[in-house]
Scaffold this motif. Structure first.
Motif, short mmCIF file in Angstrom:
data_model
loop_
_atom_site.label_atom_id
_atom_site.label_comp_id
_atom_site.label_asym_id
_atom_site.label_seq_id
_atom_site.Cartn_x
_atom_site.Cartn_y
_atom_site.Cartn_z
N GLU A 21 -4.79 -5.49 2.47
CA GLU A 21 -3.37 -5.84 2.57
C GLU A 21 -3.13 -6.70 3.81
O GLU A 21 -2.42 -7.71 3.76
N ARG A 37 3.43 3.65 3.19
CA ARG A 37 3.35 2.53 2.27
C ARG A 37 3.64 2.99 0.85
O ARG A 37 3.21 4.07 0.45
N TYR A 39 3.04 1.45 -2.98
CA TYR A 39 2.42 0.40 -3.79
C TYR A 39 2.87 0.50 -5.25
O TYR A 39 3.48 1.49 -5.66
N HIS A 43 -0.51 -3.94 -7.34
CA HIS A 43 -1.46 -3.94 -6.22
C HIS A 43 -2.85 -3.54 -6.70
O HIS A 43 -3.86 -4.09 -6.24
#
Length: 235
Positions: A21, A37, A39, A43
């Motif tokens: 990332e 985070r 996602y 991703h």
């Protein structure tokens, strides 16, 4: 999706996901209020595409290509991927050309012809510079005969054939050490078979890269579609 979820689905470790990332391989994840985070399945697709692309093109080129695809139009994205396929096809064609030259070396040696060429003639015939032939001589790849009184180079059939192989290998992406390995193999007792093996291994590596590129296809399409608002297919 959490970092650990993405890691499990993509085959990378959690730290690798964060590193990729940071390198821009995947878009930046959204951050929740507590800083974690968050996602999406996209991703995961981008990471899977990167894994396959890294095999096909190398990690640096894979990173560049993925970043380009995220902002490209469909036409631009298709062109970029097509160019990778075309590059692999060119590499394969050059190795096949080297194989043909390799086979021709032995077939022509059996003829016992006494023809020779000057360095200028050989350079023109091969489409290289005379300085290139002199460099190959310094590297021990092509050994000309010399006319002692004039210090002029002349190349017999064995040197001409060797030069053809070197041209093909260099065009096929072989560095000087790899070319030297092939040329040294030609001089050994099992030279022809050793050289054949080296070229077969090169073709096998190109085939593996081609398959990796095919494997990346669906995930790459998802990355491109996401930039245009196309609904994302299931991962």
């Amino acid at each position: 999706m959490r970092t650990t979820d993405v890691a499990r689905e993509s085959g990378y470790s959690a730290q690798q996901v964060r590193d990729l990332e940071r390198l821009g391989v995947i878009p930046a994840a959204r951050r929740s209020g507590n800083g974690y985070r968050s996602y999406t399945p996209l991703h995961v697709r981008a990471l899977r595409a990167y894994r396959a692309l890294a095999t096909a093109t190398g990690p640096v080129e894979a990173r560049r290509l993925l970043a380009e695809l995220r902002t490209a139009t469909v036409t631009e994205a298709a062109s970029a991927v097509d160019e990778v396929h075309a590059r692999l096809a060119r590499e394969r064609a050059e190795v096949l050309r080297a194989q043909r030259a390799l086979e021709g070396i032995r077939a022509e040696e059996a003829g016992g012809d006494d023809d020779f060429m000057t360095i200028t003639q050989l350079a023109q015939a091969l489409g290289v510079r005379s300085s290139t032939l002199r460099f190959w001589e310094e590297e021990g790849l092509v050994r000309p005969e010399r006319v002692t009184t004039l210090r002029a180079r002349r190349y017999g059939l064995a040197a001409i054939r060797a030069a053809r192989v070197v041209v093909a290998l260099r065009a096929g992406g072989y560095g000087i050490p790899a070319v030297r390995e092939v040329m040294a193999a030609l001089d050994g007792a099992d030279g022809l078979e050793d050289a054949r093996r080296i070229l077969r291994e090169r073709l096998d590596r190109i085939a593996a890269r081609s398959v990796a590129l095919l494997r990346a296809g669906t995930d790459l399409a998802a990355v491109v579609d996401a930039t245009r608002g196309t609904p994302e297919p299931p991962a």
